[in-house]
Scaffold this motif. Structure first.
Motif, short mmCIF file in Angstrom:
data_model
loop_
_atom_site.label_atom_id
_atom_site.label_comp_id
_atom_site.label_asym_id
_atom_site.label_seq_id
_atom_site.Cartn_x
_atom_site.Cartn_y
_atom_site.Cartn_z
N SER A 166 52.31 45.81 124.33
CA SER A 166 50.85 45.93 124.28
C SER A 166 50.38 47.02 123.32
CB SER A 166 50.30 46.23 125.68
OG SER A 166 50.84 47.45 126.18
N GLU A 167 51.31 47.78 122.77
CA GLU A 167 50.96 48.86 121.82
C GLU A 167 51.34 48.52 120.39
OE1 GLU A 167 52.03 52.38 125.11
OE2 GLU A 167 53.42 51.89 123.50
N GLN A 168 52.00 47.39 120.20
CA GLN A 168 52.64 47.16 118.91
C GLN A 168 51.72 46.67 117.81
OE1 GLN A 168 56.15 44.74 119.56
NE2 GLN A 168 56.90 46.16 121.13
N ALA A 169 50.65 45.93 118.16
CA ALA A 169 49.80 45.37 117.10
C ALA A 169 49.21 46.47 116.24
CB ALA A 169 48.69 44.52 117.71
N ARG A 170 48.70 47.53 116.91
CA ARG A 170 48.09 48.61 116.15
C ARG A 170 49.12 49.34 115.30
NH1 ARG A 170 45.15 53.66 118.07
NH2 ARG A 170 45.69 53.00 120.17
N ARG A 171 50.36 49.46 115.80
CA ARG A 171 51.38 50.19 115.04
C ARG A 171 51.90 49.35 113.88
NH1 ARG A 171 49.35 51.79 119.92
NH2 ARG A 171 49.17 54.06 119.69
N VAL A 172 52.09 48.06 114.09
CA VAL A 172 52.45 47.19 112.97
C VAL A 172 51.31 47.13 111.96
CG1 VAL A 172 53.03 44.82 112.30
CG2 VAL A 172 54.12 45.85 114.30
N SER A 173 50.07 47.27 112.48
CA SER A 173 48.92 47.26 111.57
C SER A 173 49.00 48.39 110.55
CB SER A 173 47.61 47.37 112.36
OG SER A 173 47.36 48.71 112.78
N TYR A 174 49.62 49.50 110.94
CA TYR A 174 49.75 50.61 109.99
C TYR A 174 50.54 50.17 108.76
CZ TYR A 174 48.39 53.49 114.04
OH TYR A 174 47.73 54.03 115.11
N LEU A 175 51.52 49.27 108.95
CA LEU A 175 52.30 48.80 107.82
C LEU A 175 51.43 47.99 106.87
CD1 LEU A 175 55.58 47.64 109.64
CD2 LEU A 175 55.02 49.89 108.72
N PHE A 176 50.59 47.13 107.45
CA PHE A 176 49.76 46.29 106.59
C PHE A 176 48.57 47.06 106.02
CE2 PHE A 176 52.25 43.16 108.80
CZ PHE A 176 52.55 42.29 107.78
N VAL A 177 48.13 48.06 106.74
CA VAL A 177 47.12 48.95 106.15
C VAL A 177 47.73 49.66 104.94
CG1 VAL A 177 45.84 51.09 106.52
CG2 VAL A 177 45.72 49.28 108.21
N ALA A 178 48.99 50.05 105.07
CA ALA A 178 49.67 50.66 103.93
C ALA A 178 49.76 49.69 102.77
CB ALA A 178 51.08 51.11 104.34
N ALA A 179 50.01 48.40 103.09
CA ALA A 179 50.06 47.39 102.04
C ALA A 179 48.70 47.27 101.35
CB ALA A 179 50.47 46.04 102.62
N ALA A 180 47.64 47.27 102.16
CA ALA A 180 46.30 47.18 101.58
C ALA A 180 45.96 48.43 100.78
CB ALA A 180 45.27 46.97 102.68
N LEU A 181 46.29 49.59 101.34
CA LEU A 181 46.01 50.84 100.63
C LEU A 181 46.81 50.94 99.34
CD1 LEU A 181 45.81 53.44 103.54
CD2 LEU A 181 43.93 52.57 102.15
N SER A 182 48.00 50.33 99.33
CA SER A 182 48.79 50.37 98.10
C SER A 182 48.03 49.67 96.97
CB SER A 182 50.14 49.69 98.31
OG SER A 182 50.01 48.28 98.39
N GLY A 183 47.26 48.63 97.33
CA GLY A 183 46.45 47.99 96.31
C GLY A 183 45.37 48.91 95.79
#
Length: 491
Positions: A166-183
């Protein structure tokens, strides 16, 4: 995950007459304030590392698009077909090593395997700054794909050993936020570094590869010293924190699984599970958009009539918006413990964005630029939440590891297609084929998320209606992991 433990491992030995003496850790109540404090500590130490690792990975992966409009195509004599092949070959080696990487993570140790990946691809990016021809560029892209392949499945699996489902979506989201921020950062870095054109005799695009590669090397060295193998050896967790982590591990044991040694049976179960294949097909659809949009966005914006330098800078606001909206959605996804209710609408918003880019007059520069925000809104939401969903929906450890690896292998194979559908540019500068294919695959992905919700909901209802006798019979037959009658799927 931690081995099964008794309450004696958590608190002082209780009175033998106390009924608590016979309780397992999963029956104990947790001090929720202490747990919140622990999760904040995990976020403080793990989240910045995860974001940093994924940030440099996506920077190094997608900077070829920035380099292309900064003079690389002219210097290496690349026509549009050769550039697209260079983008595509990255995914050939990338998809080949994802499942093996996730399966060997535990034995190879996260604190060694993940830094190895980072340092190896960083050296490859530095080497990319000095390629002199098309063959050299292809060689570096193949190596880059091989070394980056294990990062995402390994990080997703790694996070699942620290956080509850129940805590993982937000933590995995950090990876994809990093992907977006990399852009965003990639566009700004490209804007600054390509202006160094001619300094020390190097072209601007070579400075881009060189500096970003060196930055990644520094991150890889940091990873060697800061990344723990598991919570038991995390130096920033106190003994009472580790005791609480053991209780948390017991509470979600049914979701985590009990496998401590390699289990071929669990690997086979993942390959036989239709839900894993459906999730993988949906990931293929979403990643077609993600890879095409992330790699070719500077060229798409340039096609609207902007200059090369301005196109680099204009990518940043789009990625900042995508990061913000994904963080908000992932927070509520975990809070409500729901996935599909966010993913299906997000997919439809992205479909609308592609439709706008395909249908608007090319003289409508402002509305076309706005369309890229619509497109970006759903991409990272559906890609990221689908990864969390497949992690939540598979147990034990090696079934989950295989499911994540298989999903990423099939999903990332879309990069081969994404590199080709943007070969064709209409006379007005519009990427009609790329936009149409992306819009179609995202719509199919949205239908797939709805179908997944229906299937998992039906299984949950069947288990809710199960009699005590049926439940006991399944347990006696050895049902465990996500086959256990007490396991409930996140919807």
């Amino acid at each position: 995950m931690a081995e099964k433990m008794d309450v004696h491992d958590i608190k002082e030995t209780p009175d033998v007459e106390s009924p608590r003496a016979n309780m397992s850790a999963s029956d104990l109540e947790i001090d929720h304030q202490a747990e919140k404090k622990l999760v904040r500590k995990l976020d403080t130490w793990l989240a910045p590392l995860m974001v940093l690792f994924f940030l440099v990975a996506y920077l190094d992966r997608s900077n070829i698009g920035n380099a292309a409009i900064a003079g690389m195509t002219e210097d290496l004599h690349l026509d549009s077909g050769k550039l697209n092949v260079a983008v595509t070959v990255f995914y050939v080696t990338y998809i080949a090593f994802e499942i093996p990487a996730s399966l060997v993570l535990k034995k190879a140790r996260p604190s060694r395997l993940i830094p190895f990946f980072i340092l190896a691809w960083s050296a490859t990016v530095v080497g990319s700054a000095f390629v002199q021809n098309y063959a050299g560029l292809l060689a570096t892209r193949l190596l880059l794909g091989a070394f980056e392949s294990g990062l995402f499945p390994c990080l997703t699996l790694y996070l699942s050993t620290f956080y509850k489902p129940s805590e993982q979506a937000r933590r995995v989201s950090y990876l994809f936020v990093a992907a977006a921020l990399s852009g965003a950062f990639g566009g700004l870095l490209a804007y600054g570094l390509t202006s160094l054109h001619g300094a020390k005799g190097l072209a601007g695009w070579r400075w881009l590869f060189l500096v970003e590669g060196v930055i990644s090397i520094v991150v890889g060295i940091l990873a060697l010293f800061l990344l723990p193998d598991n919570f038991e050896v995390a130096w920033w967790l106190k003994e009472d924190d580790k005791a609480l982590m053991r209780v948390r591990a017991e509470q979600v044991k049914i979701y985590a699984g009990e496998s401590e040694v390699f289990d071929k049976h669990e690997v086979k179960l993942a390959f036989k599970d239709p839900k894993v294949w459906l999730s993988s097909i949906c990931q293929f659809c979403a990643n077609t958009c993600s890879f095409g949009f992330g790699t070719f966005l500077p060229l798409i914006i340039k096609g609207f009539g902007y200059s090369s330098l301005k196109s680099q800078a204009l990518t940043a606001p789009i990625y900042f918006w995508a990061s913000f909206i994904y963080l908000v959605v992932s927070y509520f996804s975990d809070r409500l413990n729901r996935r599909a209710v966010f993913m299906v609408p997000a997919a439809l918003i992205t479909v609308v964005g592609y439709a706008m880019m395909l249908g608007l007059n090319m003289k409508s520069t402002g509305p076309l630029y706005l369309a890229t925000f619509f497109t970006a809104t759903g991409i990272y939401i559906v890609v990221g939440l689908n990864v969390t969903w497949v992690s939540n929906s598979n147990a034990g450890y090696f079934k989950r590891a295989t499911a994540i690896g298989l999903q990423q292998t099939i999903g990332n194979s879309s990069g081969i297609m994404a590199g080709q559908i943007y070969r064709f540019v209409a006379p007005d500068g519009r990427y009609l084929v790329g936009g149409a294919v992306s819009m179609s695959t995202m719509f199919v992905g949205g239908c797939g998320y709805a179908l997944m919700w229906y299937l998992l909901r039906r299984i949950n209802k069947q288990r809710d209606a199960m009699s005590i006798e049926e439940r006991e019979r399944l347990i006696q037959q050895g049902a465990k992991g996500d086959r256990h009658p007490d396991f409930r799927y996140t919807l």
